[in-house]
Structures are given as structure tokens and as C-alpha cells.
Design a protein around this motif. Structure first.
Motif, PDB file in Angstrom:
ATOM      1  N   ALA A   1     -13.627  -4.621  -7.763  1.00 13.11           N
ATOM      2  CA  ALA A   1     -14.135  -3.624  -6.797  1.00 13.11           C
ATOM      3  C   ALA A   1     -13.411  -2.290  -6.957  1.00 13.11           C
ATOM      4  O   ALA A   1     -13.998  -1.223  -6.768  1.00 13.11           O
ATOM      5  CB  ALA A   1     -13.965  -4.144  -5.368  1.00 13.11           C
ATOM      6  N   VAL A   2     -12.135  -2.367  -7.329  1.00 13.65           N
ATOM      7  CA  VAL A   2     -11.358  -1.141  -7.558  1.00 13.65           C
ATOM      8  C   VAL A   2     -11.891  -0.418  -8.788  1.00 13.65           C
ATOM      9  O   VAL A   2     -12.045   0.811  -8.794  1.00 13.65           O
ATOM     10  CB  VAL A   2      -9.854  -1.466  -7.703  1.00 13.65           C
ATOM     11  CG1 VAL A   2      -9.067  -0.245  -8.166  1.00 13.65           C
ATOM     12  CG2 VAL A   2      -9.290  -1.987  -6.383  1.00 13.65           C
TER      13      VAL A   2
ATOM     14  N   LEU B   1     -15.845   7.293  -8.273  1.00 12.46           N
ATOM     15  CA  LEU B   1     -15.034   8.416  -7.807  1.00 12.46           C
ATOM     16  C   LEU B   1     -14.930   9.488  -8.893  1.00 12.46           C
ATOM     17  O   LEU B   1     -14.784  10.666  -8.592  1.00 12.46           O
ATOM     18  CB  LEU B   1     -13.643   7.891  -7.422  1.00 12.46           C
ATOM     19  CG  LEU B   1     -12.653   8.825  -6.739  1.00 12.46           C
ATOM     20  CD1 LEU B   1     -13.167   9.263  -5.380  1.00 12.46           C
ATOM     21  CD2 LEU B   1     -11.297   8.137  -6.578  1.00 12.46           C
TER      22      LEU B   1
ATOM     23  N   ILE C   1     -14.946  -0.548 -10.053  1.00 12.08           N
ATOM     24  CA  ILE C   1     -16.258   0.032  -9.731  1.00 12.08           C
ATOM     25  C   ILE C   1     -16.080   1.344  -8.961  1.00 12.08           C
ATOM     26  O   ILE C   1     -16.699   2.369  -9.262  1.00 12.08           O
ATOM     27  CB  ILE C   1     -17.089  -0.970  -8.882  1.00 12.08           C
ATOM     28  CG1 ILE C   1     -17.475  -2.184  -9.731  1.00 12.08           C
ATOM     29  CG2 ILE C   1     -18.325  -0.298  -8.286  1.00 12.08           C
ATOM     30  CD1 ILE C   1     -18.030  -3.356  -8.922  1.00 12.08           C
ATOM     31  N   THR C   2     -15.177   1.311  -7.983  1.00  9.83           N
ATOM     32  CA  THR C   2     -14.949   2.483  -7.138  1.00  9.83           C
ATOM     33  C   THR C   2     -14.339   3.641  -7.923  1.00  9.83           C
ATOM     34  O   THR C   2     -14.725   4.795  -7.758  1.00  9.83           O
ATOM     35  CB  THR C   2     -14.044   2.104  -5.945  1.00  9.83           C
ATOM     36  OG1 THR C   2     -14.656   1.013  -5.246  1.00  9.83           O
ATOM     37  CG2 THR C   2     -13.852   3.259  -4.989  1.00  9.83           C
TER      38      THR C   2
ATOM     39  N   GLU D   1      -5.474  -2.729  -3.141  1.00  9.24           N
ATOM     40  CA  GLU D   1      -6.849  -2.828  -2.646  1.00  9.24           C
ATOM     41  C   GLU D   1      -7.665  -1.596  -2.994  1.00  9.24           C
ATOM     42  O   GLU D   1      -8.898  -1.649  -3.030  1.00  9.24           O
ATOM     43  CB  GLU D   1      -6.829  -3.059  -1.136  1.00  9.24           C
ATOM     44  CG  GLU D   1      -6.258  -4.433  -0.800  1.00  9.24           C
ATOM     45  CD  GLU D   1      -6.196  -4.703   0.680  1.00  9.24           C
ATOM     46  OE1 GLU D   1      -6.079  -3.738   1.450  1.00  9.24           O
ATOM     47  OE2 GLU D   1      -6.272  -5.877   1.060  1.00  9.24           O
ATOM     48  N   ILE D   2      -7.003  -0.486  -3.230  1.00 11.51           N
ATOM     49  CA  ILE D   2      -7.712   0.696  -3.727  1.00 11.51           C
ATOM     50  C   ILE D   2      -6.831   1.456  -4.709  1.00 11.51           C
ATOM     51  O   ILE D   2      -5.605   1.360  -4.672  1.00 11.51           O
ATOM     52  CB  ILE D   2      -8.133   1.694  -2.608  1.00 11.51           C
ATOM     53  CG1 ILE D   2      -6.903   2.345  -1.971  1.00 11.51           C
ATOM     54  CG2 ILE D   2      -9.015   1.055  -1.565  1.00 11.51           C
ATOM     55  CD1 ILE D   2      -7.184   3.742  -1.457  1.00 11.51           C
ATOM     56  N   VAL D   3      -7.477   2.208  -5.600  1.00 11.87           N
ATOM     57  CA  VAL D   3      -6.791   3.214  -6.409  1.00 11.87           C
ATOM     58  C   VAL D   3      -7.565   4.503  -6.165  1.00 11.87           C
ATOM     59  O   VAL D   3      -8.717   4.614  -6.572  1.00 11.87           O
ATOM     60  CB  VAL D   3      -6.789   2.840  -7.903  1.00 11.87           C
ATOM     61  CG1 VAL D   3      -6.259   3.998  -8.738  1.00 11.87           C
ATOM     62  CG2 VAL D   3      -5.930   1.602  -8.137  1.00 11.87           C
ATOM     63  N   ASP D   4      -6.952   5.435  -5.448  1.00 10.20           N
ATOM     64  CA  ASP D   4      -7.648   6.693  -5.206  1.00 10.20           C
ATOM     65  C   ASP D   4      -7.177   7.729  -6.225  1.00 10.20           C
ATOM     66  O   ASP D   4      -6.442   7.394  -7.159  1.00 10.20           O
ATOM     67  CB  ASP D   4      -7.463   7.145  -3.748  1.00 10.20           C
ATOM     68  CG  ASP D   4      -6.008   7.457  -3.422  1.00 10.20           C
ATOM     69  OD1 ASP D   4      -5.164   7.442  -4.340  1.00 10.20           O
ATOM     70  OD2 ASP D   4      -5.726   7.705  -2.243  1.00 10.20           O
ATOM     71  N   SER D   5      -7.602   8.988  -6.064  1.00  9.31           N
ATOM     72  CA  SER D   5      -7.292   9.975  -7.096  1.00  9.31           C
ATOM     73  C   SER D   5      -5.791  10.208  -7.225  1.00  9.31           C
ATOM     74  O   SER D   5      -5.294  10.462  -8.320  1.00  9.31           O
ATOM     75  CB  SER D   5      -8.026  11.293  -6.808  1.00  9.31           C
ATOM     76  OG  SER D   5      -7.566  11.867  -5.605  1.00  9.31           O
ATOM     77  N   PHE D   6      -5.055  10.052  -6.141  1.00  5.87           N
ATOM     78  CA  PHE D   6      -3.610  10.291  -6.197  1.00  5.87           C
ATOM     79  C   PHE D   6      -2.903   9.192  -6.988  1.00  5.87           C
ATOM     80  O   PHE D   6      -2.092   9.464  -7.879  1.00  5.87           O
ATOM     81  CB  PHE D   6      -3.030  10.376  -4.780  1.00  5.87           C
ATOM     82  CG  PHE D   6      -1.642  10.929  -4.758  1.00  5.87           C
ATOM     83  CD1 PHE D   6      -1.429  12.296  -4.693  1.00  5.87           C
ATOM     84  CD2 PHE D   6      -0.549  10.085  -4.835  1.00  5.87           C
ATOM     85  CE1 PHE D   6      -0.137  12.818  -4.705  1.00  5.87           C
ATOM     86  CE2 PHE D   6       0.743  10.596  -4.841  1.00  5.87           C
ATOM     87  CZ  PHE D   6       0.943  11.963  -4.769  1.00  5.87           C
ATOM     88  N   ILE D   7      -3.246   7.938  -6.682  1.00  4.50           N
ATOM     89  CA  ILE D   7      -2.608   6.829  -7.397  1.00  4.50           C
ATOM     90  C   ILE D   7      -3.080   6.821  -8.858  1.00  4.50           C
ATOM     91  O   ILE D   7      -2.296   6.535  -9.769  1.00  4.50           O
ATOM     92  CB  ILE D   7      -2.902   5.489  -6.684  1.00  4.50           C
ATOM     93  CG1 ILE D   7      -2.246   5.526  -5.299  1.00  4.50           C
ATOM     94  CG2 ILE D   7      -2.369   4.300  -7.475  1.00  4.50           C
ATOM     95  CD1 ILE D   7      -2.648   4.397  -4.398  1.00  4.50           C
TER      96      ILE D   7
ATOM     97  N   ASP E   1       0.870  -1.166   0.000  1.00  7.94           N
ATOM     98  CA  ASP E   1       0.000   0.000   0.000  1.00  7.94           C
ATOM     99  C   ASP E   1       0.916   1.227   0.000  1.00  7.94           C
ATOM    100  O   ASP E   1       1.584   1.501   0.985  1.00  7.94           O
ATOM    101  CB  ASP E   1      -0.897  -0.023   1.246  1.00  7.94           C
ATOM    102  CG  ASP E   1      -1.967   1.047   1.181  1.00  7.94           C
ATOM    103  OD1 ASP E   1      -1.961   1.847   0.220  1.00  7.94           O
ATOM    104  OD2 ASP E   1      -2.809   1.101   2.101  1.00  7.94           O
ATOM    105  N   MET E   2       0.990   1.915  -1.125  1.00  7.37           N
ATOM    106  CA  MET E   2       1.953   3.007  -1.279  1.00  7.37           C
ATOM    107  C   MET E   2       1.480   4.286  -0.604  1.00  7.37           C
ATOM    108  O   MET E   2       0.344   4.709  -0.798  1.00  7.37           O
ATOM    109  CB  MET E   2       2.140   3.337  -2.760  1.00  7.37           C
ATOM    110  CG  MET E   2       2.796   2.270  -3.585  1.00  7.37           C
ATOM    111  SD  MET E   2       3.062   2.907  -5.248  1.00  7.37           S
ATOM    112  CE  MET E   2       1.375   3.053  -5.819  1.00  7.37           C
ATOM    113  N   HIS E   3       2.374   4.924   0.146  1.00  9.75           N
ATOM    114  CA  HIS E   3       2.068   6.285   0.571  1.00  9.75           C
ATOM    115  C   HIS E   3       2.441   7.207  -0.589  1.00  9.75           C
ATOM    116  O   HIS E   3       3.114   6.796  -1.545  1.00  9.75           O
ATOM    117  CB  HIS E   3       2.762   6.638   1.886  1.00  9.75           C
ATOM    118  CG  HIS E   3       4.243   6.492   1.887  1.00  9.75           C
ATOM    119  ND1 HIS E   3       5.073   7.379   1.259  1.00  9.75           N
ATOM    120  CD2 HIS E   3       5.050   5.530   2.396  1.00  9.75           C
ATOM    121  CE1 HIS E   3       6.322   7.003   1.420  1.00  9.75           C
ATOM    122  NE2 HIS E   3       6.337   5.863   2.094  1.00  9.75           N
TER     123      HIS E   3
END
Lengths: 134, 135
Positions: B85-86, B93, B88-89, B53-59, B20-22
Motif C-alpha cells: 500500500a505504501v 504521490l 502504491i501511494t 505505515e506511510i512514506v510521504d515526501s519528507f521521508i 512513526d518518525m517526526h
């Protein structure tokens, strides 16, 4: 609303955002959220926790498992004493960014949760509360 | 500081993100990849995100940036292994991963890179070529 369990985390650096994601995932799993529900809640938590670091120089996240009319949910409250948001409607618009980002943090995370509540006073800080029900 | 490893396979660079990258780690991956594309004269970049497990706006922005920088350096980027699931999210987003080619898995991703760079084979062709040179 009855709170079953709560915990508060300090968020000051980008490493702390990773911890918020991990905790949110753990709590989502223990509430029995599906993979998609978990992913949405963790993604929203990640966006809002990053906002604390980027826009306010740090803040806190409170995680709570709540009970209401026979349903349970996860409530996250993000609080900071940063510069605050003068125009909340503008900040909630897709693509609006004050820091050169994509402008999806606030508007996008609002779409990922069941309840989204924001209050902010310029010069005093911002408080955002999100809930996802099981 | 920790780093995400970058492997070389033929003229492709392979990255498998297993942690999980910061945000600073994501930025250093972006910088390292750009440098390696240039240094190794890579034509393709394959990024495996099956462990994310997630890709948010930063990644998401990091993936778009890598694809754009690679393109400017004449390399193509394919992102593989995104969890359903990623996906879909991401859509909810509001992220479109502009300019990022995707494939279901590593195998299809390599095929896509080859077709994007106008070739049929990556390894076999090169090995044959090297073998011929030794003869």
C-alpha cells in the motif's frame, strides 16, 4: 452535508504531524477504508499537516465523518493564518516549491484523495479541504 | 531526544525503523547514519521500513538523501520491506525514490548489498578470515 462526528487538532510542531497521521488512520479504519485507502488518506494528511508547520508556523486540522447520498466519507480541513498562496495554480504544479522541498505536497496529496478544495488569501491564510469517500 | 538505533553487522549498517518518525527524528537518522558510515567504514546500509505505515515526501526525500550521502562515502544503500500500500501511494504521490535500491526483504537486501559492493559473502567470509588469523 450531515456530520456524524468531528474533532479539531492544533498543529504547531513536527510531533503534531505524527498525531494527525495517527488520528487520520484511526478514523479511516473506523470508516472501513481498505489498507490502500487508509494509506493514501494518511499520506495526504501528513503532507498537508506538514505544510501548516513549515509554511504557516502552525494551524488546525478538523476531522469529520460525513454522510452524503448513502455514502460516508472522511473530510479533513486544514486551516492557517499564514502568508497565504498568491498563485494557487503554480503551487499545485508538480515540482514547485517555495521552501526547497520536493514540491509534491500539494499536487501529490490532491492525487491521493477524491475531493480537493483550496482557497487562500495572501496575508490572511489558507484553507484546504480534502475528502475521501468509502 | 529519541534516536533510531543503528546496528553494525560485518561492514554493513542496519536500521529498522519501528516508530512513526517526526521530521526532526528523520533528519537526525540521516545525520547519524552519515557519521556512522564514516566512523565504522561501512560499505553497505540496509534500511528496513516494513513497520512504516506511510512514506510521504519528507521521508522519501530522507531515504534519497541517505542513499546519495552513502554513495559519496563509498557505501551502498538498500531499502527493504516496503508495504504494497505504501508503494502504491508513493507512485501516486509522484515520488520516485531516486538513487535508492530496494529489495523485498532483509535477506534479499543483504544479497543485493553484497553484489553492489562486489562480494559474495559478508559474515561467513569475515568469520573464516578471523578464525584463520587466530590459528
Amino acid at each position: 452535508m450531515p456530520v456524524e462526528r468531528n474533532e479539531t487538532l492544533a498543529v504547531n510542531r513536527s510531533e503534531d504531524v505524527v498525531l494527525v497521521r495517527a488520528k487520520t488512520r484511526d478514523w479511516s479504519i473506523s470508516l472501513g477504508f481498505t489498507i490502500v485507502e487508509q494509506t493514501k488518506m494518511v499520506t495526504a494528511a501528513s503532507e498537508l499537516a506538514r505544510n501548516l508547520v513549515v509554511h504557516a508556523g502552525g494551524g488546525t486540522v478538523r476531522l469529520e465523518t460525513i454522510n452524503s447520498e448513502q455514502r460516508r466519507g472522511l473530510r479533513l480541513t486544514f486551516e492557517d493564518q499564514g502568508p497565504g498562496i498568491a498563485d494557487i495554480q503554480q503551487a499545485l504544479r508538480d515540482g514547485f516549491s517555495s521552501k526547497g522541498g520536493l514540491g509534491l505536497g500539494l499536487s501529490g496529496s490532491k492525487r491521493l484523495v477524491n475531493e480537493f478544495d483550496i482557497s487562500s488569501t495572501p496575508g490572511e491564510g489558507t484553507r484546504i479541504c480534502i475528502v475521501r469517500w468509502k | 531526544m529519541d534516536r533510531i538505533p543503528i546496528l553494525k553487522l560485518g561492514d554493513c549498517l542496519l536500521v529498522s525503523i519501528q516508530v512513526d518518525m517526526h521530521d526532526r527524528l528523520a533528519i537526525s537518522l540521516q545525520d547519524d547514519l552519515t557519521e556512522r558510515i564514516n566512523k565504522d567504514r561501512a560499505r553497505g546500509v540496509l534500511i528496513d521500513i516494513s513497520a512504516l505505515e506511510i512514506v510521504d515526501s519528507f521521508i522519501g526525500r530522507m531515504l534519497s538523501n541517505i542513499a546519495a550521502m552513502a554513495r559519496v562515502l563509498d557505501a551502498r544503500t538498500v531499502v527493504v520491506g516496503m508495504r504494497p500500500a505504501v508503494a502504491i501511494t508513493l507512485v501516486e504521490l509522484g515520488l520516485s525514490l531516486e538513487g535508492v535500491a530496494t529489495a523485498l526483504n532483509v535477506e534479499r537486501g543483504m544479497e543485493l548489498i553484497l553484489s553492489l559492493t562486489g562480494r559474495k559473502r559478508l559474515l561467513a567470509g569475515e568469520l573464516n578470515h578471523n578464525a584463520r588469523r587466530k590459528e
